[in-house]
Design a protein around this motif. Structure first.
Motif, short mmCIF file in Angstrom:
data_model
loop_
_atom_site.label_atom_id
_atom_site.label_comp_id
_atom_site.label_asym_id
_atom_site.label_seq_id
_atom_site.Cartn_x
_atom_site.Cartn_y
_atom_site.Cartn_z
N LEU A 95 -11.59 139.48 50.02
CA LEU A 95 -12.75 139.19 50.32
C LEU A 95 -13.07 140.13 51.64
CD1 LEU A 95 -13.04 135.26 50.10
CD2 LEU A 95 -14.61 136.86 49.39
N LYS A 96 -11.77 140.37 52.46
CA LYS A 96 -12.01 140.93 53.45
C LYS A 96 -12.24 142.64 53.24
CE LYS A 96 -11.81 142.24 58.03
NZ LYS A 96 -10.64 141.98 58.67
N ARG A 97 -11.72 142.92 52.17
CA ARG A 97 -11.80 144.35 51.62
C ARG A 97 -13.07 144.66 51.20
NH1 ARG A 97 -8.18 144.37 47.86
NH2 ARG A 97 -6.41 144.65 49.27
N ALA A 98 -13.69 143.56 50.39
CA ALA A 98 -15.26 143.76 49.96
C ALA A 98 -16.05 143.60 50.96
CB ALA A 98 -15.42 142.75 48.68
N GLY A 99 -15.78 143.31 52.33
CA GLY A 99 -16.83 143.02 53.28
C GLY A 99 -17.10 141.81 53.90
N CYS A 100 -16.19 140.66 53.44
CA CYS A 100 -16.59 139.37 54.08
C CYS A 100 -16.05 139.40 55.38
CB CYS A 100 -15.83 138.27 53.32
SG CYS A 100 -16.16 136.77 53.71
N ARG A 101 -17.09 138.84 56.19
CA ARG A 101 -16.74 138.87 57.60
C ARG A 101 -16.81 137.51 58.01
NH1 ARG A 101 -15.32 142.91 56.29
NH2 ARG A 101 -15.83 145.13 56.89
N ARG A 102 -17.42 136.59 57.38
CA ARG A 102 -17.56 135.22 57.97
C ARG A 102 -17.34 134.07 56.48
NH1 ARG A 102 -21.49 137.98 60.36
NH2 ARG A 102 -23.23 137.40 58.79
N ILE A 103 -16.60 132.90 56.99
CA ILE A 103 -16.51 132.11 55.97
C ILE A 103 -16.79 130.78 56.86
CG2 ILE A 103 -15.00 130.69 54.40
CD1 ILE A 103 -13.58 133.47 53.87
N SER A 104 -17.58 129.93 56.03
CA SER A 104 -17.72 128.52 56.28
C SER A 104 -16.89 127.59 55.65
CB SER A 104 -19.22 128.09 56.25
OG SER A 104 -20.03 129.05 57.11
N PHE A 105 -16.40 126.75 56.21
CA PHE A 105 -15.66 125.54 55.55
C PHE A 105 -16.18 123.98 55.83
CE2 PHE A 105 -12.43 129.05 55.73
CZ PHE A 105 -11.95 129.03 54.67
N GLY A 106 -16.52 123.23 54.86
CA GLY A 106 -16.50 121.90 55.14
C GLY A 106 -15.46 121.20 55.51
N VAL A 107 -15.22 120.72 56.70
CA VAL A 107 -13.98 119.97 56.79
C VAL A 107 -14.32 118.63 57.02
CG1 VAL A 107 -12.05 119.63 58.41
CG2 VAL A 107 -12.94 121.80 58.09
N GLU A 108 -15.53 118.21 57.69
CA GLU A 108 -16.28 117.04 57.70
C GLU A 108 -15.48 115.92 58.64
OE1 GLU A 108 -18.56 117.93 56.62
OE2 GLU A 108 -18.16 118.98 54.74
N SER A 109 -14.16 115.68 58.54
CA SER A 109 -13.64 114.49 59.39
C SER A 109 -12.00 115.14 59.89
CB SER A 109 -13.29 113.41 58.45
OG SER A 109 -12.77 112.57 59.22
N GLY A 110 -11.67 114.54 60.77
CA GLY A 110 -10.18 114.68 61.44
C GLY A 110 -9.29 113.78 60.92
N ALA A 149 -6.00 129.13 59.47
CA ALA A 149 -4.87 129.85 60.16
C ALA A 149 -5.01 131.32 59.39
CB ALA A 149 -3.44 129.32 60.05
N LEU A 150 -4.93 131.40 57.99
CA LEU A 150 -5.06 132.34 57.12
C LEU A 150 -6.32 133.30 57.36
CD1 LEU A 150 -3.64 131.19 53.72
CD2 LEU A 150 -2.56 132.54 55.03
N ALA A 151 -7.52 132.79 57.50
CA ALA A 151 -8.74 133.38 57.85
C ALA A 151 -8.44 134.35 59.31
CB ALA A 151 -9.76 132.57 57.80
N ARG A 152 -7.89 133.46 60.23
CA ARG A 152 -7.79 134.07 61.40
C ARG A 152 -6.92 135.37 61.23
NH1 ARG A 152 -5.51 130.09 63.72
NH2 ARG A 152 -7.64 128.98 63.82
N LYS A 153 -5.69 135.08 60.38
CA LYS A 153 -4.47 136.23 60.22
C LYS A 153 -5.35 137.25 59.75
CE LYS A 153 -0.64 137.13 57.48
NZ LYS A 153 -0.04 136.76 56.45
N HIS A 154 -6.40 137.24 58.99
CA HIS A 154 -6.94 138.46 58.45
C HIS A 154 -8.25 138.86 59.02
CE1 HIS A 154 -3.96 138.85 55.14
NE2 HIS A 154 -4.21 137.55 54.94
N GLY A 155 -8.69 138.28 60.12
CA GLY A 155 -9.63 138.52 60.82
C GLY A 155 -11.07 138.34 60.34
N ILE A 156 -10.94 137.31 59.54
CA ILE A 156 -12.54 136.71 59.11
C ILE A 156 -12.94 135.67 60.05
CG2 ILE A 156 -13.54 135.57 57.14
CD1 ILE A 156 -11.55 137.04 55.37
N THR A 157 -14.16 135.55 60.47
CA THR A 157 -14.75 134.87 61.56
C THR A 157 -14.90 133.40 60.69
OG1 THR A 157 -15.66 136.50 62.92
CG2 THR A 157 -16.48 134.18 62.84
#
Length: 486
Positions: free
Chosen positions: A298-313, A335-343
């Motif tokens: 995804l990062k290679r294809a241009g993905c810069r941002r990903i939204s994740f629905g977590v909903e609850s802790g 953690a993985l998204a952060r590692k690869h520089g994706i917001t």
């Protein structure tokens, strides 16, 4: 026949218990659903079609009246969303008013998510000639071709209308399974250059859907059909190519969950990478459908941002709402998204069934632990056609079918129901404020954003685009204000 498809303005959206800064920070995105319908009409019929987006800044009902005067449509289709039902009906009234003033008959067709849930109620509303439910890429062209034949109309799936005081409805509409056969939305039908993204530095943006449906069983979701139906990777990239030819460089993928089919995601990313485009992708995912290989692609294809629905802790609430994820999966995904520089953007809801104040506070704490780039907090709403709403009615937490009553008798005084059996509405509102203050006023967040931006103004702009929720907090931050949010 001339057909005008209209997306209403948002002047009378239903009142919610969200903070005022939340309601006021939404942007404008292209009316993708209407573009699909317009392309379907062009592909299947000889009718002329135009699209008018009254959400665009500076738009007004005068634009609608002018379009009716110059284009002289015989049919006007109005996009109808439950939270914007009053605006849709105002638009219908404006169409009928213009018809009277010009001395012509104009047939009004309402369609969209609201109509799919409440077809008969919509068909009975003043000014509505036809209601069309479900995915309408085939039924709307059929309706247009048979406007003079009510017997034929009664046989079209999803079409409802009033005849002799009774609602006549066609067969139940079926889901469109082969989305590759559906005509691609033609963005040339709108002023596409007026849709821009702050995060893209003012570059042109658009929305896309590479699939429809969601196979998951969250009790709060009202998505049409729990069946995932993908568009092929080749057709997804072909649609992107059309957009790139127009100068569009940012794509917001509005799939419910883009990463349902892992191999399809990898194929789309491979095809995009082969094109060598300088584009930006923004997509929605689930923490249990993402892995490092996908994130790299995804990062290679241009993905810069990903939204994740977590909903609850809290695990108990995640199980209660049938989210189907774990806190450990959420921690790993972020953690993985952060590692690869994706917001990252994390979505949370508070006020779940049987949730306690302590569990809400645990969710707020978990949001900080995850440390996404941005977080969005909303109050759980029992929407119509959801398992959550049905349970709330069966347990008498919501007194009667209030959404159906609203659909039949729309009123500005209507307020969406909440699950307030364990936490009061007032407490929920205060907890949302606490969540935003606690997340966005952390020194860690402020320092990180200051390092990323060159000015306080850009800090506020980035937060607006990234979260569509945090503007009120950040305005206070940049202006030096403090104290409770109003």
């Amino acid at each position: 026949m001339r057909v005008l498809l209209v997306f209403p303005p948002s002047r009378r959206i239903l009142r919610t218990t969200q903070p005022s800064f939340v309601a006021g920070s939404k942007g404008t995105t292209p009316p993708l659903g209407l573009l699909y319908l317009a392309s379907a009409i062009k592909a299947q019929t000889e009718h002329q079609v135009k699209v008018l987006d009254l959400q665009l800044p500076g738009s007004s009902y005068e634009d609608l009246a002018r379009e009716i005067q110059t284009f002289q449509p015989q049919v006007v289709g109005v996009s109808t969303i439950t939270f914007m039902l009053l605006d849709a009906l105002d638009t219908v009234a404006q169409v009928k008013k213009a018809a009277r003033e010009t001395g012509r008959d104009i047939t009004v067709v309402c369609g969209g998510p609201h109509v799919t849930i409440f077809p008969e109620e919509t068909a009975r509303l003043q000014g509505v000639d036809y209601a069309i439910s479900g995915e309408s890429e085939y039924s709307l062209p059929a309706l247009l071709d048979n406007l003079d034949d009510q017997q034929a109309l009664a046989g079209i799936p999803g079409v409802s209308f009033v005849s002799g005081g009774e609602v006549i409805s066609g067969p139940e509409p079926e889901l469109i399974m082969d989305l590759d056969a559906v005509a691609r939305p033609d963005r040339r039908l709108i002023p596409y250059e007026r849709y821009a993204s702050i995060l893209a530095g003012g570059g042109l943006m658009t929305t896309m859907m590479t699939s429809r449906g969601c196979p998951y069983k969250c009790i709060f979701c009202d998505r049409l059909g729990k069946v995932f139906r993908p568009i092929s990777a080749e057709n997804v990239v072909a649609e992107m190519a059309d957009c790139v030819d127009l100068g569009i460089e940012e794509f917001f993928l509005h799939d419910d969950t883009f990463t349902v089919q892992r191999e399809r995601v990898l194929k789309i990313c491979e095809l995009i990478s082969q094109k060598g485009w300088d584009i930006t992708l923004d997509c929605r995912s689930r923490v249990n459908t993402i892995d490092e290989e996908q994130l790299i692609a995804l990062k290679r294809a241009g993905c810069r941002r990903i939204s994740f629905g977590v909903e609850s802790g809290t695990p108990a609430i995640l199980k209660r709402i049938k989210k189907g994820i774990t806190l450990e999966q959420a921690t790993t995904a972020f953690a993985l998204a952060r590692k690869h520089g994706i917001t990252t953007l994390a979505d949370f809801m508070i006020g779940h069934p049987d949730e306690t104040v302590n569990e809400v506070k645990r969710t707020i704490a978990f949001a900080k632990e995850l440390n996404p780039d941005y977080a969005q907090f909303s109050i759980t709403t029992p929407y119509p056609a959801t398992a959550l709403y049905s349970e709330a009615m069966s347990r008498d937490i919501i007194k009667g079918d209030v959404w159906r009553e609203f659909a039949a008798h729309p009123s500005q005084d209507f307020e969406p129901p909440r699950w307030d059996a364990t936490i009061s509405k007032e407490q929920l509102v205060e907890l949302v404020h606490q969540a935003y203050r606690g997340f966005y006023l952390r020194p860690r967040f402020i320092f990180r954003e200051l390092m990323r931006t060159k000015s306080p103004k850009m800090l506020a702009l980035k937060a607006t685009a990234g979260t569509k929720m945090g503007l009120g907090v950040l305005r206070k931050l940049v202006s030096g204000q403090s104290g409770r949010l109003k």
